[in-house]
Motif scaffolding. Sequence first.
Motif, PDB file in Angstrom:
ATOM      1  N   GLN A  38      31.487  19.357 -48.199  1.00 38.93           N
ATOM      2  CA  GLN A  38      32.321  18.280 -47.734  1.00 38.93           C
ATOM      3  C   GLN A  38      31.514  17.701 -46.267  1.00 38.93           C
ATOM      4  OE1 GLN A  38      35.778  19.547 -44.460  1.00 38.93           O
ATOM      5  NE2 GLN A  38      37.167  18.928 -46.677  1.00 38.93           N
ATOM      6  N   GLU A  51      41.638  21.264 -50.967  1.00 43.04           N
ATOM      7  CA  GLU A  51      42.005  22.302 -49.550  1.00 43.04           C
ATOM      8  C   GLU A  51      43.139  23.611 -50.268  1.00 43.04           C
ATOM      9  OE1 GLU A  51      40.807  21.893 -47.068  1.00 43.04           O
ATOM     10  OE2 GLU A  51      39.939  20.021 -47.174  1.00 43.04           O
ATOM     11  N   LYS A  52      42.933  24.616 -49.529  1.00 43.17           N
ATOM     12  CA  LYS A  52      43.812  25.722 -49.946  1.00 43.17           C
ATOM     13  C   LYS A  52      44.754  26.156 -48.698  1.00 43.17           C
ATOM     14  CE  LYS A  52      41.595  27.726 -53.950  1.00 43.17           C
ATOM     15  NZ  LYS A  52      40.967  29.017 -54.354  1.00 43.17           N
ATOM     16  N   PHE A 108      36.693  26.741 -47.398  1.00 45.17           N
ATOM     17  CA  PHE A 108      38.009  26.148 -47.628  1.00 45.17           C
ATOM     18  C   PHE A 108      38.765  25.997 -46.350  1.00 45.17           C
ATOM     19  CE2 PHE A 108      37.974  28.104 -51.713  1.00 45.17           C
ATOM     20  CZ  PHE A 108      38.128  26.871 -52.714  1.00 45.17           C
ATOM     21  N   HIS A 109      38.550  26.638 -45.412  1.00 39.86           N
ATOM     22  CA  HIS A 109      39.567  26.558 -43.996  1.00 39.86           C
ATOM     23  C   HIS A 109      38.446  26.219 -43.041  1.00 39.86           C
ATOM     24  CE1 HIS A 109      42.416  28.048 -46.634  1.00 39.86           C
ATOM     25  NE2 HIS A 109      41.842  29.383 -46.903  1.00 39.86           N
ATOM     26  N   LYS A 111      36.926  24.409 -39.960  1.00 40.80           N
ATOM     27  CA  LYS A 111      37.083  22.840 -39.306  1.00 40.80           C
ATOM     28  C   LYS A 111      35.723  22.504 -39.074  1.00 40.80           C
ATOM     29  CE  LYS A 111      41.525  23.477 -39.962  1.00 40.80           C
ATOM     30  NZ  LYS A 111      42.149  23.032 -41.201  1.00 40.80           N
TER      31      LYS A 111
END
Length: 324
Positions: A38, A51-52, A108-109, A111
Amino acid sequence: MNKLGQLACPFLFFMDYKTEQCYVSELSNIKEEDIRFQVKDAYIQLQNFAEKELIVKSAIIPHPVDFEIYKSAFDRVKNELLLGNSFLTNLTVETPITLNMGLEEVIFHAKAKYKLWVKDQFVCFSPESFASVNPEGVISSFPMKGTLTAKEFEAGSTELLAPKEYHEHTTIVDLIRNDLSKICDKVWVERFRYLDFIKKQNGEGLYQVSSEVSGQLPTDWKSNMGDWFMELLPAGSITGAPKAKTVEIIAAAEKSTYKNGERGFYTGVFGIFDGESFTSSVMIRFIENQKQGLVYKSGGGITHQSVAEKEYQELIHKIYVPVF
């Protein structure tokens, strides 16, 4: 990289600190089950996964290297600085960690502006841009040097304004300016010493100082992309100055701070070319999957004014996963 640039074919690449292990692939050939990425910067916003929903809040427990081991490496670097062999040396270590989620969940999470996950190897969630190029051939590099916890900053600490921090940052800006001069017709400092805020998983955060150094590449920059990019490596913000001698100092000092004696993909680079623009990141904020378990790699810049205890605490402060 040269070939794909000539064809204006979008690709992803990543390489280790020593540029001994390099991966380049057309974006269309990348399989999500092997590599996830990403990128979110001014020129390129791309990712290859959905996204999850976050199920569990992240918790990370560091098991830091013994201070005496770190201090031995620090003293070696400090001696080289006092001898005048380096003005600034980036010293890094690996720290075993306990983490309550898998590396797939981190990608996935977390930032971050730049994220890269390579199956069974590592995950990186970097806040630091390395070099970005717009369609007109203007290249910008964003060295990040100088860290303070949000708690210290909000309490009125002036440490980021101290001579040590100013010297460290200015040295890296000058190094990046010299590096860009090798490949650009014109170089300038667009922004000098601005603050970035990075939130950590425990609700706390870090303030980090960055600058923006820019240059104008020749009009044929896409056709020899690999050539000019390799001229910039390794990144100045994670080595020091003068670069060649400092890289030698790092190699000797870090034999004791890594089980295998070297950084691997940590502080290497990864990036994307989308057919028109180019962006890349320094791979900091990095968790590696080793046989013995997970290790987090971190470090900081050492100058002749550095104090071992403070530098040791800084590398521990940098051990976090921005999942909240």
